[in-house]
Design an enzyme around this catalytic site. Structure first.
Site, PDB file in Angstrom:
ATOM      1  N   GLY A  71      -2.281   3.031  -7.968  1.00  0.00           N
ATOM      2  CA  GLY A  71      -2.767   2.317  -9.141  1.00  0.00           C
ATOM      3  C   GLY A  71      -1.661   1.770 -10.020  1.00  0.00           C
ATOM      4  N   ASN A 151      -9.495   7.093 -18.586  1.00  0.00           N
ATOM      5  CA  ASN A 151      -9.090   8.293 -17.872  1.00  0.00           C
ATOM      6  C   ASN A 151      -9.169   9.558 -18.715  1.00  0.00           C
ATOM      7  OD1 ASN A 151      -6.861   6.702 -19.074  1.00  0.00           O
ATOM      8  ND2 ASN A 151      -5.643   8.506 -18.607  1.00  0.00           N
ATOM      9  N   GLN A 179     -10.061   5.065 -12.294  1.00  0.00           N
ATOM     10  CA  GLN A 179     -10.992   6.173 -12.507  1.00  0.00           C
ATOM     11  C   GLN A 179     -12.422   5.846 -12.072  1.00  0.00           C
ATOM     12  OE1 GLN A 179     -10.367   9.284 -13.497  1.00  0.00           O
ATOM     13  NE2 GLN A 179      -8.184   8.941 -13.802  1.00  0.00           N
ATOM     14  N   SER A 199      -6.660   3.540  -6.817  1.00  0.00           N
ATOM     15  CA  SER A 199      -5.743   4.518  -6.243  1.00  0.00           C
ATOM     16  C   SER A 199      -6.514   5.501  -5.380  1.00  0.00           C
ATOM     17  CB  SER A 199      -5.012   5.261  -7.365  1.00  0.00           C
ATOM     18  OG  SER A 199      -3.975   6.063  -6.855  1.00  0.00           O
ATOM     19  N   HIS A 201      -6.125   8.583  -4.208  1.00  0.00           N
ATOM     20  CA  HIS A 201      -6.287  10.021  -4.444  1.00  0.00           C
ATOM     21  C   HIS A 201      -7.278  10.346  -5.553  1.00  0.00           C
ATOM     22  CE1 HIS A 201      -3.794  10.759  -8.177  1.00  0.00           C
ATOM     23  NE2 HIS A 201      -3.441   9.525  -7.880  1.00  0.00           N
ATOM     24  N   THR A 237       6.778  -1.575   5.025  1.00  0.00           N
ATOM     25  CA  THR A 237       6.102  -1.121   6.235  1.00  0.00           C
ATOM     26  C   THR A 237       4.724  -0.569   5.900  1.00  0.00           C
ATOM     27  OG1 THR A 237       8.231  -0.558   7.229  1.00  0.00           O
ATOM     28  CG2 THR A 237       6.262   0.410   8.227  1.00  0.00           C
ATOM     29  N   CYS A 325       1.618  16.284 -25.893  1.00  0.00           N
ATOM     30  CA  CYS A 325       2.711  17.198 -26.252  1.00  0.00           C
ATOM     31  C   CYS A 325       3.421  17.756 -25.032  1.00  0.00           C
ATOM     32  CB  CYS A 325       2.175  18.354 -27.098  1.00  0.00           C
ATOM     33  SG  CYS A 325       1.622  17.842 -28.734  1.00  0.00           S
TER      34      CYS A 325
END
Length: 392
Positions: A71, A151, A179, A199, A201, A237, A325
């Site tokens: 992504g 997200n 998402q 993306s 995954h 590739t 944080c």
């Protein structure tokens, strides 16, 4: 101690069927699909099949799908090449204020090149107002990028309406759908999407692979140079095993989407109901109904999100915090600030993101642990103590 994974927005577990589909292209059918000899035929056909599978699910055409490393690359390619492509017409780009950092930081990069970026504010639920978008458009606006689903807070944006506005004004429209793909229905034609990032995954595929949908007729310049792969648009590739896995994963996700959505909403709403009923000083972030099926982001007053996350983790509950944080920043999430939360409340946020592998028993256990963890942290909070004293 058994761990419960409630962090599926960060990544998902790859299914065995996906791995099984990938394995032959590591060991047996390992030839480079760009070669012209006979051993390249099967890997090339497998890549073509994955491209066809993905395009069908999005109502695109196979030659509109370009494989990338994920992504982030797709977002960078769409934004940078899209902006540069039309820079003679204008150098004004519109994004939302709650985009993923892959868009936020890329927009900052474009500003250094002389582009002007308008960051649209969102309402308290995280929604972009199409009317405000229309008002932000100028004669020199050449690119709009608004994410399909956030997200952090899970809010689903009015992408079809935004796409219609962009089309009417002849402006290139990109959406970061990382998402959303595999989780909610997407039709790039009906939504008037020109460019879409995804993306693998995030929907049960392998890490390190993604794609960019590029509507036919859009001549987006290459972002990575050095070869003729992906119709001359993206050098490198071809990652055959990962592309095959991503195609298989999206096929599985799409075929089970209706059932999974109903199940996830049931789990999500049970979690939200229990938290709101049993935990005082809690606030649901994001739109109540226009949200991803498995997303529930809460802010908890009088606590720090990182401290809460660590306590949950010690009890086997894997979640993420809405605060930045942990990455070294003292500022809370730009998304939570963008929907109007004050700093002190935005700092006490935790995001739960579910998959179809989670259970109601896990939800109930997590809420119980959350309650006890909050009670412990608040018992040590001077702010909470002052509140109790002032409200006796």
């Amino acid at each position: 101690m058994e761990q419960i994974f409630f962090d599926n927005a960060s990544t998902t577990r790859m299914k065995q069927e996906t791995l099984d589909a990938m394995m032959p292209y590591f060991i047996e059918k390992y030839a480079n699909p760009s070669s012209i000899h006979s051993m390249a035929k099967e890997p090339r056909a497998a890549v073509d099949n994955a491209r066809a599978t993905i395009s069908k699910i999005l109502n695109a055409e196979p030659n509109e799908i370009y494989f990338t490393s994920g992504g982030t690359e797709s977002d960078n390619w769409a934004l940078i090449s899209g902006a540069r492509m039309n820079s003679k017409k204008g150098k004004h780009v519109i994004i939302s204020s709650i985009e993923h950092h892959a868009i936020i930081e890329t927009a900052e990069y474009l500003e250094k090149e002389g582009f002007e970026i308008t960051r649209l504010k969102v309402d308290k639920d995280g929604l972009v107002d199409p009317g405000e978008l229309r008002s932000a458009i100028r004669p020199d606006t050449t690119l709009i990028s608004v994410m399909m689903a956030n997200n952090e807070i899970g809010t689903i944006e009015p992408i079809a309406e935004i796409g219609k506005i962009a089309k009417e004004d002849g402006i290139l429209f990109h959406t970061d759908a990382v998402q959303a793909v595999g989780h909610i229905p997407i039709d790039v034609r009906e939504m008037n999407i020109d460019l879409l990032s995804a993306s693998g995954h995030k929907f049960g595929g392998p890490k390190g692979v993604g794609f960019l949908f590029m509507r036919k007729g859009i001549k987006l310049p290459p972002f990575i140079h050095g070869g003729a792969q992906e119709n001359g648009k993206r050098a490198g590739t071809t990652n055959v095993p990962s592309i095959v896995g991503m195609g298989k994963a999206l096929e599985i996700s799409a075929s089970n989407m209706k059932r999974n959505t109903e199940y996830l909403i049931k789990l999500r709403d049970h979690y939200i109901k229990r938290v709101e009923k049993e935990i005082p000083f809690s606030k649901l972030n994001g739109h109540r109904t226009k949200r991803l099926p498995g997303n529930a982001n809460f802010s908890f007053k009088f606590v720090e999100g990182e401290s809460l996350l660590m306590l949950l983790n010690m009890n086997g509950i894997c979640v993420s915090t809405g605060s930045a944080c942990a990455s070294g920043s003292l500022d809370p999430s730009h998304v939570l600030l963008g929907i109007g939360l004050p700093h002190e409340i935005a700092h006490g946020s935790v995001r739960v993101t579910l998959s179809e592998e989670n259970t109601m028993e896990e939800i109930d256990h997590a809420v119980d642990v959350l309650k006890s963890s909050l009670e412990r942290l608040r018992s040590m909070s001077p702010l909470y103590e002052d509140y109790l004293k002032n409200n006796e």
